[in-house]
Design an enzyme around this catalytic site. Structure first.
Site, mmCIF file in Angstrom:
data_model
loop_
_atom_site.group_PDB
_atom_site.id
_atom_site.type_symbol
_atom_site.label_atom_id
_atom_site.label_comp_id
_atom_site.label_asym_id
_atom_site.label_seq_id
_atom_site.Cartn_x
_atom_site.Cartn_y
_atom_site.Cartn_z
ATOM 1 N N CYS A 2 0.849 -1.182 0.000
ATOM 2 C CA CYS A 2 0.000 0.000 0.000
ATOM 3 C C CYS A 2 0.890 1.239 0.000
ATOM 4 O O CYS A 2 1.987 1.229 0.554
ATOM 5 C CB CYS A 2 -0.940 0.099 1.197
ATOM 6 S SG CYS A 2 -1.998 -1.317 1.421
ATOM 7 N N ARG A 27 3.298 -0.125 -5.282
ATOM 8 C CA ARG A 27 3.141 -0.752 -3.964
ATOM 9 C C ARG A 27 1.813 -1.490 -3.818
ATOM 10 O O ARG A 27 1.566 -2.132 -2.795
ATOM 11 C CB ARG A 27 3.240 0.312 -2.868
ATOM 12 C CG ARG A 27 4.553 1.051 -2.854
ATOM 13 C CD ARG A 27 4.516 2.152 -1.844
ATOM 14 N NE ARG A 27 4.583 1.623 -0.504
ATOM 15 C CZ ARG A 27 5.692 1.469 0.203
ATOM 16 N NH1 ARG A 27 6.843 1.836 -0.310
ATOM 17 N NH2 ARG A 27 5.662 0.973 1.407
ATOM 18 N N TRP A 75 -2.889 -2.631 -1.615
ATOM 19 C CA TRP A 75 -2.627 -4.029 -1.907
ATOM 20 C C TRP A 75 -3.355 -4.814 -0.828
ATOM 21 O O TRP A 75 -3.046 -4.696 0.359
ATOM 22 C CB TRP A 75 -1.126 -4.323 -1.868
ATOM 23 C CG TRP A 75 -0.799 -5.730 -2.287
ATOM 24 C CD1 TRP A 75 -0.713 -6.206 -3.564
ATOM 25 C CD2 TRP A 75 -0.530 -6.837 -1.427
ATOM 26 N NE1 TRP A 75 -0.414 -7.548 -3.547
ATOM 27 C CE2 TRP A 75 -0.290 -7.964 -2.246
ATOM 28 C CE3 TRP A 75 -0.470 -6.993 -0.046
ATOM 29 C CZ2 TRP A 75 0.007 -9.215 -1.741
ATOM 30 C CZ3 TRP A 75 -0.172 -8.259 0.468
ATOM 31 C CH2 TRP A 75 0.066 -9.353 -0.386
ATOM 32 N N ASN A 99 -1.269 1.849 5.944
ATOM 33 C CA ASN A 99 -0.451 0.817 5.309
ATOM 34 C C ASN A 99 0.081 -0.060 6.434
ATOM 35 O O ASN A 99 0.587 0.455 7.419
ATOM 36 C CB ASN A 99 0.703 1.474 4.538
ATOM 37 C CG ASN A 99 1.750 0.461 4.095
ATOM 38 O OD1 ASN A 99 1.449 -0.714 3.889
ATOM 39 N ND2 ASN A 99 2.982 0.914 3.952
ATOM 40 N N GLY A 100 -0.023 -1.384 6.276
ATOM 41 C CA GLY A 100 0.473 -2.294 7.313
ATOM 42 C C GLY A 100 -0.614 -3.273 7.711
ATOM 43 O O GLY A 100 -1.594 -3.463 6.982
ATOM 44 N N GLU A 478 15.330 -18.187 -10.415
ATOM 45 C CA GLU A 478 14.957 -16.835 -10.812
ATOM 46 C C GLU A 478 14.167 -16.854 -12.135
ATOM 47 O O GLU A 478 13.165 -16.149 -12.283
ATOM 48 C CB GLU A 478 16.225 -15.972 -10.927
ATOM 49 C CG GLU A 478 16.040 -14.554 -11.428
ATOM 50 C CD GLU A 478 15.071 -13.710 -10.590
ATOM 51 O OE1 GLU A 478 14.675 -14.133 -9.492
ATOM 52 O OE2 GLU A 478 14.687 -12.632 -11.078
ATOM 53 N N LYS A 482 10.355 -15.446 -12.484
ATOM 54 C CA LYS A 482 9.965 -14.420 -13.459
ATOM 55 C C LYS A 482 8.744 -14.886 -14.240
ATOM 56 O O LYS A 482 7.791 -14.147 -14.439
ATOM 57 C CB LYS A 482 11.093 -14.126 -14.460
ATOM 58 C CG LYS A 482 12.257 -13.297 -14.009
ATOM 59 C CD LYS A 482 11.985 -11.859 -13.695
ATOM 60 C CE LYS A 482 11.466 -11.662 -12.308
ATOM 61 N NZ LYS A 482 12.361 -11.626 -11.204
ATOM 62 N N GLU A 485 5.484 -15.035 -12.103
ATOM 63 C CA GLU A 485 4.963 -13.714 -11.721
ATOM 64 C C GLU A 485 4.152 -13.049 -12.819
ATOM 65 O O GLU A 485 3.122 -12.456 -12.547
ATOM 66 C CB GLU A 485 6.134 -12.762 -11.419
ATOM 67 C CG GLU A 485 6.744 -12.896 -10.087
ATOM 68 C CD GLU A 485 7.786 -11.819 -9.883
ATOM 69 O OE1 GLU A 485 7.595 -10.961 -9.034
ATOM 70 O OE2 GLU A 485 8.817 -11.843 -10.590
ATOM 71 N N HIS A 501 15.454 -37.514 -8.782
ATOM 72 C CA HIS A 501 15.017 -37.929 -7.446
ATOM 73 C C HIS A 501 13.531 -37.670 -7.220
ATOM 74 O O HIS A 501 13.079 -37.563 -6.087
ATOM 75 C CB HIS A 501 15.857 -37.223 -6.378
ATOM 76 C CG HIS A 501 17.302 -37.600 -6.453
ATOM 77 N ND1 HIS A 501 17.774 -38.832 -6.068
ATOM 78 C CD2 HIS A 501 18.376 -36.923 -6.935
ATOM 79 C CE1 HIS A 501 19.070 -38.897 -6.288
ATOM 80 N NE2 HIS A 501 19.459 -37.751 -6.812
ATOM 81 N N LYS A 597 5.095 -4.229 -5.739
ATOM 82 C CA LYS A 597 6.554 -4.114 -5.882
ATOM 83 C C LYS A 597 7.259 -4.186 -4.538
ATOM 84 O O LYS A 597 8.318 -4.774 -4.419
ATOM 85 C CB LYS A 597 6.859 -2.781 -6.585
ATOM 86 C CG LYS A 597 8.324 -2.533 -6.846
ATOM 87 C CD LYS A 597 8.815 -3.374 -7.990
ATOM 88 C CE LYS A 597 10.305 -3.223 -8.220
ATOM 89 N NZ LYS A 597 10.860 -4.411 -8.888
HETATM 90 O O1 M6R Z 1 12.648 -5.198 -2.498
HETATM 91 P P1 M6R Z 1 13.131 -6.583 -2.231
HETATM 92 O O2 M6R Z 1 14.307 -6.961 -3.061
HETATM 93 O O3 M6R Z 1 13.408 -6.826 -0.780
HETATM 94 O O4 M6R Z 1 11.929 -7.510 -2.653
HETATM 95 C C1 M6R Z 1 11.954 -8.884 -2.460
HETATM 96 C C2 M6R Z 1 10.879 -9.574 -3.263
HETATM 97 O O5 M6R Z 1 9.615 -9.136 -2.877
HETATM 98 C C3 M6R Z 1 11.051 -9.326 -4.756
HETATM 99 O O6 M6R Z 1 12.299 -9.714 -5.215
HETATM 100 C C4 M6R Z 1 9.965 -10.073 -5.559
HETATM 101 O O7 M6R Z 1 10.171 -11.445 -5.459
HETATM 102 C C5 M6R Z 1 9.972 -9.603 -7.009
HETATM 103 N N1 M6R Z 1 8.647 -9.345 -7.451
HETATM 104 C C6 M6R Z 1 10.605 -10.568 -7.926
HETATM 105 O O8 M6R Z 1 10.513 -10.204 -9.263
#
Ligand code: M6R
Length: 602
Positions: A2, A27, A75, A99-100, A478, A482, A485, A501, A597
């Protein structure tokens, strides 16, 4: 998550709030809302979905002249993304944005309902405004706010306005960021991050946990624990952060293409033929360190895992990697001679921040690898190395990842030098290879076009495995993250040698395997693992500089001699592949569903 903004001043308030929220939309974008208090009247608007919907709803609304305003982009944590759950939350004559997470909201809600409060949302946040109005029955507005804050458990950045005291914004902060800013025209601003304040505020205070207070035209009063606090302003020293797409279709695409340029920034001034220079970190900071623990989330965690291979291989230092949300509650053993590194793009990730606090409380030396200066993590850690990637807007992290890995490679060499684990020749060669990274990260447009065409084949199926060994294992994690997401397709990253395994049981032609097959590291081993999958009809997309006939699709890489250069080259390919699959599926690449984000809740 948020984002919240607030403003006291004479300018068109709706514009200031909407522009601020635009900067914070990364956010969260489940809903947005704003409220303007002027001449003891409050007008509010809420809209579900992206900020444009709120913009449309408020297009005929004017709000210049004196008064104040607050705005929120959500969010969802408690309650679906509906208009009733959108902020601001309303009492009878007061409005709050938050926010929180208020952890004790259920008990507070029950008590307030028994006293007659009517709740309309499913959120935890609504409790704040009803509690404030309840407290107001026996107290003056600021005392009522103070009492309210004292009753809350959990994380909060709060702005509250009330007709009972129409010239003030009441604010409070705990565990999630809140900044208050001012300028010479007596205007006052609030925001969850620096970006909305640029070109508006001149001086800012990054509030500390449990700070609260109120602001009115030209005046801010700050308190902690019942005591008045001095206002310690800093100059807002950030350059214009408001990134534009600059001709690219998406921020993510632009950020992939930017990696070459920003990696030069990461390197700049930090390496020369004989040494590594880490700004503001004296060599003796690394003295007496016997182990390293790295803690992070998501993509930053994958950078941490990659670094663990480098730190053990090059610097010969035992390195443990922890997922921050697991680390927090496992009662970890924190030994004094451990260097505790946290990695975070945003510097605000709640779990990583809390893990850092635990390490600090245990007396460990702490170092953050971060992209956002002045963020909570940067301010808390003993030392910081900034990745210098520039603002990253795409929710799917790209350039933050490559610059984190690059910086950690540089750090590994520094530690290796200090521990005398490497000789001059090795160091020189490493430095030469580091200097090549910006070239390696340059996107080859023909390759991008090939990936665009290839992506068509990979839209359907029952899932993806990304496989690799050694540093290419974290890269496979990674690559899978990607894809998940932004395409919403199921994908897993797996160590290539581990497939037999269990997961190989899934192999058939509808199982897509993306095989990372660098020539400079364990090529033959990965090749055997991929052959095992191919023999069971899995559809293989191989990334390798060496021809591999049995692959269904093949992306020929350049064949760099250094594993890290192959790593960076393949990183870009995986990023482009996810991007193009997501585009073909018609998804919102920059703001994928259910994500935000910056994850400031645990
Ligand atoms: O801001 P941060 O690097 O601490 O964020 C960590 C994760 O939330 C962040 O890397 C998230 O997994 C991304 N959306 C990945 O693309």
């Amino acid at each position: 998550m948020c984002g919240i903004v607030g403003y006291i001043g004479k300018r068109e308030k709706k514009e200031i709030i909407l522009n601020g929220l635009k900067e914070l939309e990364y956010r969260g974008y489940d809903s947005a809302g704003l409220a303007v208090l002027k001449d003891s009247e409050i007008v509010h608007f809420k809209a579900v979905g992206k900020l444009d919907n709120l913009k449309e709803k408020t297009k005929d609304f004017k709000s210049d002249g004196s008064g104040l305003a607050i705005g929120h982009t959500r969010w969802a944590t408690h309650g679906k993304p509906t208009e009733l759950n959108a902020h601001p939350h309303l009492g009878k004559f007061s409005y709050v944005i938050h926010n929180g997470i208020i952890e004790n909201y259920q008990e507070l809600k029950k008590e307030l309902q028994e006293k007659g409060a009517v709740f309309v949302s499913q959120t935890d946040s609504e409790v704040i405004v009803h509690l404030f109005e309840e407290n107001l029955k026996n107290s003056k507005p600021f005392e009522a706010f103070e009492k309210t804050i004292k009753s809350l458990k959990g994380a909060y950045a709060i702005l509250l306005i009330t007709k009972a005291n129409p010239d003030k914004i009441f604010f409070a902060k705990n565990l999630v960021p809140l900044i208050v800013g001012k300028n010479s025209q007596d205007e006052i601003f609030f925001s969850s991050s620096d970006a909305p304040l640029i070109n508006l505020a001149e001086d800012v205070i990054y509030l500390n946990d449990l700070d609260y207070g109120y602001a009115k035209k030209g005046k801010i009063k700050l308190f902690s624990n019942g005591k008045n606090k001095n206002l310690e302003f800093k100059k807002l020293s950030v350059s214009k952060l408001s990134a534009q797409k600059e001709g690219f279709r998406f921020f993510m695409e632009k950020e992939i293409y930017e990696q070459s340029a920003v990696s030069s920034e990461t390197i700049m001034g930090r390496i020369n033929e004989n040494d590594i220079i880490l700004e503001n970190i004296e060599d003796d900071f690394f003295e007496d360190i016997r182990e390293i623990t790295i803690c992070a989330c998501g993509t930053s965690y994958h950078a941490a895992l990659t670094a663990s291979y480098l730190l053990e291989r090059i610097s010969k230092i035992k390195t443990t990697v922890e997922i921050a949300s697991e680390f927090r509650y496992k009662e970890p053993l924190l030994l004094k001679d451990t260097l505790f590194i946290v990695i975070s793009q945003s510097g605000e990730t709640a779990d990583t921040l809390q893990a850092l606090k635990m390490a600090k409380n245990a007396g460990l030396k702490t170092l953050s690898i971060c992209n956002v200066d002045n963020s909570s993590i940067v301010r808390l850690s003993d030392k910081t190395l900034l990745t210098r990637a520039g603002i990253e807007k795409g929710v799917a992290s790209t350039k933050a990842f490559t610059t984190q890995v690059l910086l950690l490679w540089i750090l590994s060499l520094k530690i290796a030098l200090l521990k005398k684990e490497i000789d001059k020749d090795f160091f020189k060669k490493e430095v030469e290879n580091i200097s090549k990274v910006p070239t390696v990260l340059k996107v080859d447009e023909k390759l991008h076009e090939k990936i665009r065409r290839l992506s068509k084949r990979y839209l359907h199926g029952h899932g993806f495995f990304f496989i690799g060994r050694d540093i290419f294992y974290p890269l496979s994690l990674e690559g899978a993250l990607k894809l998940k997401e932004i395409s919403y397709l199921h994908a897993e990253g797996y160590p290539a040698g581990e497939m037999k395994h269990g997961p190989i049981a899934l192999a058939d032609s509808k199982l897509f395997t993306i095989a990372l097959m660098p020539k400079s590291l364990l090529y033959d081993k990965v090749k055997s693992n991929v052959e095992e999958l191919s023999a069971r009809d899995a559809t293989i997309l191989a990334l390798s500089p060496l021809e591999f006939e049995i692959a269904d699709d093949f992306i020929k890489t350049k064949g760099y001699d250094h594993p890290m250069l192959e790593f960076f080259e393949m990183t870009v390919i995986l990023q482009l592949l996810s991007l193009e699959i997501s585009v073909r599926l018609g998804n919102d690449v920059d703001m994928p569903r259910n994500l935000a984000k910056s994850v400031t809740v645990e």
